[in-house]
Design a protein around this motif. Structure first.
Motif, short mmCIF file in Angstrom:
data_model
loop_
_atom_site.label_atom_id
_atom_site.label_comp_id
_atom_site.label_asym_id
_atom_site.label_seq_id
_atom_site.Cartn_x
_atom_site.Cartn_y
_atom_site.Cartn_z
N TYR A 157 43.31 36.62 44.06
CA TYR A 157 43.20 37.40 42.84
C TYR A 157 41.76 37.84 42.62
O TYR A 157 40.84 37.20 43.10
CB TYR A 157 43.61 36.55 41.64
CG TYR A 157 45.05 36.69 41.24
CD1 TYR A 157 45.49 37.85 40.64
CD2 TYR A 157 45.94 35.67 41.44
CE1 TYR A 157 46.81 37.97 40.26
CE2 TYR A 157 47.26 35.78 41.07
CZ TYR A 157 47.69 36.94 40.47
OH TYR A 157 48.98 37.06 40.10
N ARG A 158 41.62 38.89 41.84
CA ARG A 158 40.28 39.24 41.42
C ARG A 158 40.00 38.45 40.15
O ARG A 158 40.90 38.10 39.40
CB ARG A 158 40.22 40.74 41.16
CG ARG A 158 38.83 41.32 41.18
CD ARG A 158 38.90 42.82 41.10
NE ARG A 158 39.44 43.22 39.81
CZ ARG A 158 39.98 44.41 39.58
NH1 ARG A 158 40.08 45.27 40.56
NH2 ARG A 158 40.44 44.72 38.40
N TYR A 159 38.71 38.24 39.91
CA TYR A 159 38.29 37.39 38.81
C TYR A 159 38.88 37.82 37.46
O TYR A 159 39.43 37.01 36.71
CB TYR A 159 36.77 37.37 38.80
CG TYR A 159 36.13 36.93 37.54
CD1 TYR A 159 36.21 35.60 37.15
CD2 TYR A 159 35.45 37.83 36.75
CE1 TYR A 159 35.61 35.20 35.99
CE2 TYR A 159 34.85 37.44 35.59
CZ TYR A 159 34.94 36.12 35.21
OH TYR A 159 34.35 35.73 34.06
N ASP A 160 38.81 39.12 37.16
CA ASP A 160 39.31 39.54 35.84
C ASP A 160 40.83 39.50 35.78
O ASP A 160 41.41 39.31 34.71
CB ASP A 160 38.81 40.96 35.52
CG ASP A 160 39.29 41.97 36.52
OD1 ASP A 160 39.25 41.65 37.72
OD2 ASP A 160 39.73 43.07 36.13
N GLN A 161 41.47 39.64 36.94
CA GLN A 161 42.94 39.55 36.95
C GLN A 161 43.41 38.13 36.66
O GLN A 161 44.43 37.91 36.01
CB GLN A 161 43.48 40.01 38.30
CG GLN A 161 43.33 41.51 38.48
CD GLN A 161 43.46 41.94 39.92
OE1 GLN A 161 43.46 41.10 40.83
NE2 GLN A 161 43.53 43.22 40.14
#
Lengths: 420, 340
Positions: free
Chosen positions: B303-307
């Motif tokens: 995952y990406r951090y903000d996701q």
């Protein structure tokens, strides 16, 4: 009132020693929190002066340098160079050689896209993809080995044809300390016939494998979240920035040299050009995956043609191509040809030529200037990756650090050709 | 004298737990490499010892022999303290985990709170490590880890609130006993959304794939522990795996009936498997969750951090809040067969 503290952006080096830098890219990132403000790629750490070296070597001896440009699509680089020489010489290889070239171009495309898929997956965190891709690459590299004797730097294409005809017998594994007779028999199962049979069995199996990869990634929610809408570039801008290949087609521009400026026998083969819609990482992924299927389709057509049409694979113009070994022993003229070719090489007429092919990464062009000598006066290589890397900042601006990795790997860059 | 004996007995128990735990951590690393290897069509470590079984031992020896490099600009005290905090909290939480009917080191009434407190403290290890290294990549890793752990702590806490309400206790033994009555009485069924939320948050809390942004190999190189080497790195490594086992154990205890037999109430089978001691059942359940950890790692992209943040705040948290209301009503109206 007390002065507010000044908040500065963070600047840091991404590479040259970074697991996702795809070689030796040094990317200077300026970030505001995790959002990219500027991305400044520094190139040149893998500069090997290929173009300059080529000026001091007879034409044929430079083919090996071409392999080392983009070292994941070796034969395609050779193809561009060999085509430029043939253009200046005004010769054409026999049809069989053209089919062999096309077949190996497409094998190379699959090799390149598999490596790309694996490393793209790895960069986004789907590491299993990498090993699956390498499993398939193994078979294709065996094809390289069977025709040229090496698995990477083949030097197989020559002006006037290819080095030698396809082997009638696929090399087989032998029993060793690590593999007993039963295992070896299993490994040799599809190596019983010729190289063409081996390639055929690969093409039978490969589409199912691509389906497997797609089932892991294409509809995966995390994969889509990481790639959809990331690194978007519109068609106009993509053309303006000089993007080619899957990078351009991902943006919806139907541009493929194999169709638009056909070389070799591409105009006689049936295949489609996959194009994307939005021009984001996900579209580029879909385009490349579909290209692998198309390549597989082309390889099958070539195999069928090659099975039915034996013939010479090298031009009989012995001013360019060496005569056969047998002739050389008996024929005075053949011996002289051989001696001249092996010592001095051949001379190109004065002039210049540009030949471009649809390389797995985009348009790979070779611009050749000859002053009539036996080596190039100037050789300029147009590498697709160079302009792709130049577009990086446009693509990643406003995205996050993790997206830099995703975009960078979706460019499919290899520093061998960028730094040359 | 009596007091001394008691203390001695407790110390023996602590040592036993820690030894078993560290040994199992060592072999989980081996298992991870093997399991993922087979998922990826390769063989994995098989050179050292029979079937490669001595590989973790060799790894330990290698790590202990390596030089510990202190970056010049680092804060030495904090640099050393950070991994100790990480491992210390990961080990201390084991004090309240019930292994069997009577086998628990500290049968305290606030067991759930104790675990929650320690797993929150664990993030300090990561945060301090990232800050003390004085490296940009480590700093990013630490910031990500801190934000992530804090967000997931909340949905994790809410998931536990559901368990507390259902069992009416904060004591792990009571929670296990409240699930008695066979596989359909375990809390995974009535608290299914909380079970899933806790599972996902647990993976995020331990910074494992697909939530491993804090060390994100391909982005931050190694994230918060990028400057660590040798024995201090080994401590982080141990802490990560000890936490994985801990989360698996908690999942087993709170949602899968802990050491209870799955055949309770099933005629014939119940007596057939009656000889199996409770901790074996716990071990089987725990191993399943551990295996899933490895499975996820081999399957999912990162995952990406903000996701991750969005998932935590906008999906998991609302789910837990809604289900807490449902559980509250079910408990209030004594909905059978679970809350009678």
């Amino acid at each position: 009132m007390e002065k507010m503290p000044e908040i500065r952006n963070y600047t840091f080096n991404f590479g040259p020693q970074h697991p996702a830098a795809h070689g030796v890219l040094r990317l200077i990132l300026e970030v505001d929190g995790e959002t990219i403000v500027t991305a400044d790629p520094h190139v040149g750490l893998l500069h090997r002066a290929t173009e300059k070296l080529a000026e001091s070597k007879p034409y044929n001896q430079n083919i090996g340098y071409m392999d080392r440009l983009d070292y994941v699509s070796m034969m395609c680089n050779e193809h561009g160079y060999v085509l430029a020489i043939e253009k200046l010489l005004g010769i054409a290889p026999p049809v069989r050689a053209q089919y062999i070239r096309v077949m190996f171009d497409e094998i190379t495309r699959i090799l390149n896209h598999l490596l790309w898929l694996g490393s793209h997956g790895l960069d986004i965190g789907a590491m299993t993809m990498f090993l699956y891709a390498f499993r398939e690459r193994e078979d294709l590299l065996d094809c390289y080995e069977a025709v040229s004797g090496t698995r990477m730097h083949a030097t197989y294409y020559r002006p006037g044809g290819v080095y030698r005809d396809l082997p009638a017998k696929m090399p087989q594994y032998k029993v060793s300390k690590w593999h007993d007779a039963k295992q070896v028999a299993e490994m040799n199962e599809n190596r019983q016939g010729s190289l063409l049979d081996f390639i055929w069995s690969f093409t039978e199996r490969f589409p199912k494998r691509v389906d497997e990869y797609e089932s892991l990634l294409t509809e995966n929610r995390i994969w889509k979240q990481r790639t959809v809408g990331i690194g978007v570039i519109g068609p106009e801008q993509a053309i303006a920035m000089g993007l080619t290949g899957p990078m351009l087609r991902g943006s919806g521009v139907e541009w493929d040299l194999r169709k638009k400026q056909p070389y070799e026998v591409y105009d006689q083969l049936d295949f489609a050009i996959p194009v994307g819609v939005t021009g984001d990482c996900y579209d580029r992924y879909l385009v490349r995956v579909d290209e692998m299927r198309q390549s597989n389709h082309i390889i099958r057509q070539c195999v069928q043609w090659l099975r039915n049409n034996p013939g010479p694979v090298m031009t009989d113009n012995h001013k360019v191509a060496p005569p056969t070994r047998v002739n050389m022993k008996e024929d005075m003229e053949a011996m002289i040809h051989h001696f001249k070719l092996m010592s001095e090489g051949y001379c190109l007429p004065e002039g210049e030529a540009y030949a471009a092919i649809e390389h797995p990464k985009g348009e790979f062009g070779v611009y050749l200037v000859s002053d009539g000598a036996n080596k190039p006066y100037r050789l300029k290589i147009r590498a697709a990756g160079f302009s792709h890397l130049a577009a990086l900042e446009t693509l990643v601006k406003g995205h996050m650090i993790s997206d830099v990795v995703a975009v960078l790997s979706s460019l499919d860059i290899v520093f061998g050709e960028i730094d040359r | 004298m009596e007091g001394l004996l008691l203390v001695g007995w407790i110390v023996v128990k602590i040592i036993a737990i820690i030894l078993v735990l560290l040994l199992s951590v060592a072999y989980i690393t081996f298992l991870e490499r093997k399991v993922i290897s087979y998922m990826q069509c390769r063989i994995g470590p098989n050179r050292i010892g029979p079937l490669g079984l001595l590989q973790p031992i060799a790894d330990v020896i290698k790590l202990l022999n390596k030089e510990i490099i202190f970056p010049e600009a680092s804060n030495r005290y904090l640099f050393v303290i950070a991994p100790i905090i990480s491992l210390g909290t990961a080990l201390a939480a084991w004090a309240v985990i019930p292994f069997d009917k009577t086998a628990v080191l500290a049968d305290i009434n606030a067991g759930v709170l104790f675990v929650l407190a320690l797993s929150s403290l664990g993030v300090y290890g990561i945060l301090i490590a990232g800050w003390a290294s004085n490296s940009k990549y480590a700093m990013f890793g630490a910031l990500r880890a801190a934000a992530q752990s804090i967000s997931y702590e909340i949905s994790m806490g809410f998931a536990l609130v559901g368990v507390m309400m259902a069992a009416g206790s904060l004591n792990f033994q009571t929670i296990v006993q409240a699930q008695a009555g066979g596989i359909w009485h375990w809390y995974w069924l009535p608290l299914f959304p909380l079970f899933i939320v806790y599972w996902i948050s647990g993976i995020a809390e331990t910074n494992r794939a697909p939530f491993d942004v804090a060390e994100g190999e391909s982005e931050l190189v190694a994230g918060f522990h990028v400057e660590y080497s040798g024995a201090v790195f080994a401590l982080f490594f141990l802490a990560e795996y000890a936490n994985m086992v801990l989360i698996s154990a908690l999942l087993a205890v709170m949602f899968m009936g802990g050491w209870l037999s799955p055949f309770q109430g099933v005629p014939y089978f119940e007596s057939l498997f009656a000889f199996v001691p409770g901790f074996v059942w716990l071990l089987i359940k725990l191993s399943f969750f551990l295996f899933c950890y490895l499975w996820f790692r081999a399957t999912f992209p990162r995952y990406r951090y903000d996701q991750i943040m969005r998932l935590g705040w906008k999906v998991l948290l609302p789910v837990t809040i809604v289900w807490i209301v449902v559980v509250a009503l079910a408990v209030q109206f004594k909905m059978g067969p679970w809350f009678v």
